[in-house]
Design an enzyme around this catalytic site. Sequence first.
Site, PDB file in Angstrom:
ATOM      1  N   LYS A 189      -7.051  40.466 -50.759  1.00  0.00           N
ATOM      2  CA  LYS A 189      -8.131  40.499 -49.479  1.00  0.00           C
ATOM      3  C   LYS A 189      -8.254  41.676 -48.510  1.00  0.00           C
ATOM      4  O   LYS A 189      -7.430  41.750 -47.705  1.00  0.00           O
ATOM      5  CB  LYS A 189      -7.942  39.632 -49.132  1.00  0.00           C
TER       6      LYS A 189
ATOM      7  N   SER B 206      -9.633  30.867 -61.102  1.00  0.00           N
ATOM      8  CA  SER B 206      -9.625  31.701 -59.673  1.00  0.00           C
ATOM      9  C   SER B 206      -8.887  32.691 -59.775  1.00  0.00           C
ATOM     10  O   SER B 206      -7.436  32.962 -60.730  1.00  0.00           O
ATOM     11  CB  SER B 206      -9.634  31.339 -58.602  1.00  0.00           C
ATOM     12  N   LEU B 207      -8.155  33.309 -58.358  1.00  0.00           N
ATOM     13  CA  LEU B 207      -6.883  34.332 -58.086  1.00  0.00           C
ATOM     14  C   LEU B 207      -6.230  34.193 -57.010  1.00  0.00           C
ATOM     15  O   LEU B 207      -7.011  33.630 -56.387  1.00  0.00           O
ATOM     16  CB  LEU B 207      -7.184  35.588 -58.296  1.00  0.00           C
TER      17      LEU B 207
ATOM     18  N   LYS C 257     -12.772  43.750 -56.543  1.00  0.00           N
ATOM     19  CA  LYS C 257     -13.402  42.213 -56.364  1.00  0.00           C
ATOM     20  C   LYS C 257     -14.844  42.142 -55.531  1.00  0.00           C
ATOM     21  O   LYS C 257     -15.209  42.314 -54.387  1.00  0.00           O
ATOM     22  CB  LYS C 257     -12.617  41.262 -55.399  1.00  0.00           C
TER      23      LYS C 257
ATOM     24  N   CYS D  75      -7.994  16.071 -19.075  1.00  0.00           N
ATOM     25  CA  CYS D  75      -9.411  14.146 -18.017  1.00  0.00           C
ATOM     26  C   CYS D  75      -8.638  13.256 -19.053  1.00  0.00           C
ATOM     27  O   CYS D  75      -8.863  13.113 -19.460  1.00  0.00           O
ATOM     28  CB  CYS D  75     -10.238  14.702 -18.817  1.00  0.00           C
TER      29      CYS D  75
ATOM     30  N   TYR E 186     -15.638  41.104 -65.896  1.00  0.00           N
ATOM     31  CA  TYR E 186     -14.614  41.404 -66.487  1.00  0.00           C
ATOM     32  C   TYR E 186     -13.882  41.163 -67.222  1.00  0.00           C
ATOM     33  O   TYR E 186     -12.860  41.304 -67.041  1.00  0.00           O
ATOM     34  CB  TYR E 186     -14.160  41.618 -64.481  1.00  0.00           C
TER      35      TYR E 186
ATOM     36  N   ASP F  95     -40.114  55.513 -65.782  1.00  0.00           N
ATOM     37  CA  ASP F  95     -40.165  54.109 -65.709  1.00  0.00           C
ATOM     38  C   ASP F  95     -41.684  53.765 -66.868  1.00  0.00           C
ATOM     39  O   ASP F  95     -41.948  52.490 -67.295  1.00  0.00           O
ATOM     40  CB  ASP F  95     -40.570  53.691 -64.547  1.00  0.00           C
TER      41      ASP F  95
ATOM     42  N   CYS G 170     -12.940  17.107 -13.946  1.00  0.00           N
ATOM     43  CA  CYS G 170     -13.846  17.419 -15.580  1.00  0.00           C
ATOM     44  C   CYS G 170     -15.309  17.721 -15.752  1.00  0.00           C
ATOM     45  O   CYS G 170     -15.520  17.227 -14.717  1.00  0.00           O
ATOM     46  CB  CYS G 170     -13.460  15.799 -15.696  1.00  0.00           C
TER      47      CYS G 170
ATOM     48  N   LYS H  21      -4.311  43.649 -61.678  1.00  0.00           N
ATOM     49  CA  LYS H  21      -4.216  42.217 -63.434  1.00  0.00           C
ATOM     50  C   LYS H  21      -2.941  43.287 -63.741  1.00  0.00           C
ATOM     51  O   LYS H  21      -3.011  44.404 -64.072  1.00  0.00           O
ATOM     52  CB  LYS H  21      -5.560  42.376 -63.591  1.00  0.00           C
TER      53      LYS H  21
ATOM     54  N   GLU I 122     -43.488  55.088 -69.194  1.00  0.00           N
ATOM     55  CA  GLU I 122     -43.001  54.745 -70.776  1.00  0.00           C
ATOM     56  C   GLU I 122     -42.929  53.828 -71.474  1.00  0.00           C
ATOM     57  O   GLU I 122     -42.869  53.231 -72.247  1.00  0.00           O
ATOM     58  CB  GLU I 122     -41.963  56.024 -71.205  1.00  0.00           C
ATOM     59  N   TYR I 123     -41.575  53.261 -70.227  1.00  0.00           N
ATOM     60  CA  TYR I 123     -41.044  51.921 -70.664  1.00  0.00           C
ATOM     61  C   TYR I 123     -41.919  50.507 -70.874  1.00  0.00           C
ATOM     62  O   TYR I 123     -42.488  50.181 -71.515  1.00  0.00           O
ATOM     63  CB  TYR I 123     -39.507  51.755 -70.027  1.00  0.00           C
TER      64      TYR I 123
ATOM     65  N   CYS J   5     -17.513  14.360 -16.346  1.00  0.00           N
ATOM     66  CA  CYS J   5     -16.917  13.024 -15.864  1.00  0.00           C
ATOM     67  C   CYS J   5     -16.435  13.059 -14.031  1.00  0.00           C
ATOM     68  O   CYS J   5     -16.443  12.084 -13.119  1.00  0.00           O
ATOM     69  CB  CYS J   5     -16.123  11.577 -16.282  1.00  0.00           C
TER      70      CYS J   5
ATOM     71  N   ASP K  76     -18.416  40.595 -54.680  1.00  0.00           N
ATOM     72  CA  ASP K  76     -18.352  39.219 -53.639  1.00  0.00           C
ATOM     73  C   ASP K  76     -19.261  38.645 -54.381  1.00  0.00           C
ATOM     74  O   ASP K  76     -20.987  38.848 -53.628  1.00  0.00           O
ATOM     75  CB  ASP K  76     -18.833  40.111 -51.903  1.00  0.00           C
TER      76      ASP K  76
ATOM     77  N   CYS L 171     -14.304   8.853 -19.498  1.00  0.00           N
ATOM     78  CA  CYS L 171     -15.177   9.383 -19.567  1.00  0.00           C
ATOM     79  C   CYS L 171     -15.810   9.588 -20.346  1.00  0.00           C
ATOM     80  O   CYS L 171     -15.357   9.586 -22.673  1.00  0.00           O
ATOM     81  CB  CYS L 171     -13.925  10.983 -19.691  1.00  0.00           C
TER      82      CYS L 171
ATOM     83  N   GLU M 205     -19.048  38.370 -62.983  1.00  0.00           N
ATOM     84  CA  GLU M 205     -19.395  38.080 -60.952  1.00  0.00           C
ATOM     85  C   GLU M 205     -21.555  38.679 -61.588  1.00  0.00           C
ATOM     86  O   GLU M 205     -21.730  39.471 -61.564  1.00  0.00           O
ATOM     87  CB  GLU M 205     -18.879  39.388 -60.435  1.00  0.00           C
TER      88      GLU M 205
ATOM     89  N   GLU N 142      -8.993  46.246 -59.871  1.00  0.00           N
ATOM     90  CA  GLU N 142     -10.912  46.228 -59.637  1.00  0.00           C
ATOM     91  C   GLU N 142     -11.175  46.534 -58.770  1.00  0.00           C
ATOM     92  O   GLU N 142     -10.614  45.693 -58.077  1.00  0.00           O
ATOM     93  CB  GLU N 142     -11.388  45.589 -61.507  1.00  0.00           C
TER      94      GLU N 142
HETATM   95  S1  IVH Z   1     -10.533  37.698 -62.453  1.00  0.00           S
HETATM   96  C1  IVH Z   1      -8.362  34.591 -64.741  1.00  0.00           C
HETATM   97  N1  IVH Z   1     -12.604  39.762 -61.809  1.00  0.00           N
HETATM   98  O1  IVH Z   1     -13.104  36.493 -57.555  1.00  0.00           O
HETATM   99  C2  IVH Z   1      -8.905  36.452 -63.806  1.00  0.00           C
HETATM  100  N2  IVH Z   1     -12.240  37.812 -60.323  1.00  0.00           N
HETATM  101  O2  IVH Z   1     -10.636  34.081 -57.300  1.00  0.00           O
HETATM  102  C3  IVH Z   1     -10.272  35.098 -63.071  1.00  0.00           C
HETATM  103  N3  IVH Z   1     -13.735  38.121 -58.684  1.00  0.00           N
HETATM  104  O3  IVH Z   1     -13.779  33.418 -59.247  1.00  0.00           O
HETATM  105  C4  IVH Z   1     -10.572  36.504 -62.218  1.00  0.00           C
HETATM  106  N4  IVH Z   1     -14.711  40.095 -58.976  1.00  0.00           N
HETATM  107  O4  IVH Z   1     -15.620  35.270 -59.149  1.00  0.00           O
HETATM  108  C5  IVH Z   1     -11.938  38.981 -61.304  1.00  0.00           C
HETATM  109  N5  IVH Z   1     -13.022  42.491 -61.013  1.00  0.00           N
HETATM  110  C6  IVH Z   1     -12.659  40.788 -60.677  1.00  0.00           C
HETATM  111  C7  IVH Z   1     -14.054  40.152 -60.542  1.00  0.00           C
HETATM  112  C8  IVH Z   1     -13.524  38.193 -59.775  1.00  0.00           C
HETATM  113  C9  IVH Z   1     -14.960  39.086 -58.592  1.00  0.00           C
HETATM  114  C10 IVH Z   1     -14.221  36.998 -57.959  1.00  0.00           C
HETATM  115  C11 IVH Z   1     -14.190  35.492 -59.018  1.00  0.00           C
HETATM  116  C12 IVH Z   1     -12.701  34.749 -59.873  1.00  0.00           C
HETATM  117  C13 IVH Z   1     -12.661  35.389 -57.577  1.00  0.00           C
HETATM  118  C14 IVH Z   1     -11.243  35.054 -57.706  1.00  0.00           C
END
Ligand code: IVH
Length: 669
Positions: A310, A83-84, A115, A422, A222, A34, A404, A286, A36-37, A407, A117, A427, A170, A113
């Site tokens: 999930k 979203s998914l 997911k 009740c 992603y 570190d 109750c 996917k 050096e950086y 009351c 958070d 009341c 993400e 992949e």
């Molecule tokens: S793909 C068109 N890949 O999960 C596909 N989403 O509702 C778009 N997320 O809004 C999402 N890890 O914020 C994808 N490996 C991953 C992810 C990922 C987290 C989130 C993303 C998305 C929500 C799904």
Amino acid sequence: MDFQTAKTRAAELHKLLNQYGYEYYVLDQPSVPDAEYDRLLHELIDIEAEFTELKTADSPTQRVGGDILEMFNKVEHSSQMLSLGNAFNEQDLRDFDRRVRQAVGDDVSYVCELKIDGLAVSLRYENGLFSLGATRGDGTVGEDITSNLRTIRSIPLRIQEPLTMEVRGEAYMPKRSFEALNQAKAEKGEEPFANPRNAAAGSLRQLDPKIAASRNLDVFLYAVADPGETGVTSHSEALDYLDTLGFKTNPERRKAADIEEVIQFIDGWVEKRPSLPYEIDGIVIKVDSLEQQRKLGTTAKSPRWAIAYKFPAEEVVTTLKSIELNVGRTGVITPTAILEPVQVAGTTVQRASLHNEDLIREKDIKIGDQVVIKKAGDIIPEVVNVLAEQRTGEEVEFNMPTHCPECESELVRIEGEVALRCINPKCPAQIREGLIHFVSRTAMNIDGLGEKVISQLFAEKLIEDVADLYKLTKEQLLGLERMGEKSVNNLLTAIEASKENSLEKLLFGLGIRHVGAKAAKTLAQEFDAMDKLMLATKEDLVAINEIGEKMADAVVTFFESEEVRELIAELKAEGLNMDYKGPKPVAPEESNSFFAGKTVVLTGKLEQLSRNEAKEQIEALGGKVAGSVSKKTDLVIAGEDAGSKLAKAESLGIEVWDEARMLEELTQN
Ligand code: IVH
């Protein structure tokens, strides 16, 4: 140093620092110490101080911009950020796989992949230079958080090729940073963040980029927004391509030849999940081939070629300390478990509804028990079961009271209902809850009048019924705890504004038994005005499609009451609107829409509109919406997972549309 020498050295330093930064932040494999950086970074800072024209936007010294923003600008995404859809079990995954194979054939492979958070971000590069970073927002328009995203060291300020492209991923806060942040907050006496996701989102929504810089955020990319334009033919290639450009992708991804391999991958991660240095809430699956992705297409909100599995809700054990009784708006007595506070899925839980006496018996819940808690849908805490084998004998059986708690009138158990009630209309608990219901979002939607304020107003006897809300004065409100001039003014404005609400909000707010928000809307649409509804007979009411006997009786009984009539007269005198203001069904001859005079059946899950909204819009164009398919049906709109109605329509040869086709026709007008 002359300018030319400085320029050459600055270029060398850029290259070295980018290389070392990449190894450290993206690959997690530093090749130099570190110190050096830091030494090289300071050398560059000094050069840039002397020759300011060398301080370019992509310089490794330019991570934290100095300016504090006033607000975030809105930015439109180059293509929608979807979203998914969710899968909660193996069956959901197999159903997804079946839908995919039905559309593109059996030759499908998947990419699995983690997911992550955190929160979705979009990064735009122009000629290789990071130019714009945005939140997802509503998917079409997000907020420009470029200066905060620049502080994330794994986001390259310049990529390996001078490309113009948008990438998505993400942003998240690693567990360790999250714990350190909350520790620091606790020491300062500040409210901690509930979970790493909130912490990451909160950090990226700071107007001062120095704060984001101090939060140790990170990112995994992603997706490429338009992968087709990069020459790759599959999602897995797109991810590898992101790697070669210098982006950080998640290494824990795997190709799966079929759904069995997907399920194996998921099973593996259930075990390994806790050992990750960041939070994940599931696995994303996917379809790998971009060609197949194109064929599958998307619904309004999410791609048909991907799904998020999930993980099941986290379960924890804690002690049930006591059972509290609450009296609801309709007099129902609800027992609530008071728990030894415990962390579940990121927040502290200390209460959980036990719903009714039967449930307590069924689960054999006793005071003092060790109980298993989880959050249903990851939001509402519930008691899953009791650990009876851990009993000491000290546990106390719980019995519902006979009177109750508020009351003291005798409670009754209405035939056929599990709840104890009740039935004293005076009341105070019921009146207070009724007031809270009246101002709530789905009802009159009076901002600033939450449970606490209502309870105070009620305790001080400033309001006894809903009409009193409209008589409140500024002086009265200023007398309440924690109410300043500004909040009082806002509150009075909100109360005044609520007078203009369409009839259904008032109807729902009045809390007629069995009349939910949807039924209130139907009643308002059908009768148009309070006066007309008040004159309706049971026959008039049951003649309406969605109104059953029980509801019709409740409505008639409600409006028969002298007290109710007086209350409505009073509300009218206060200037409340008593008419329906929303869209109304239109007679076929008054419409020249495609839908005029047609009988339409809606089935399956719609993505873009709720069923009710779709119905309203079709009716506003002169169509009729029926509940079941028959020979008289002209058209069936089939959403996702449409079942028997769709099959019947097909067997009768009735025209079937998907949601997109319907939306197209609805917006024609
Ligand atoms: S793909 C068109 N890949 O999960 C596909 N989403 O509702 C778009 N997320 O809004 C999402 N890890 O914020 C994808 N490996 C991953 C992810 C990922 C987290 C989130 C993303 C998305 C929500 C799904």
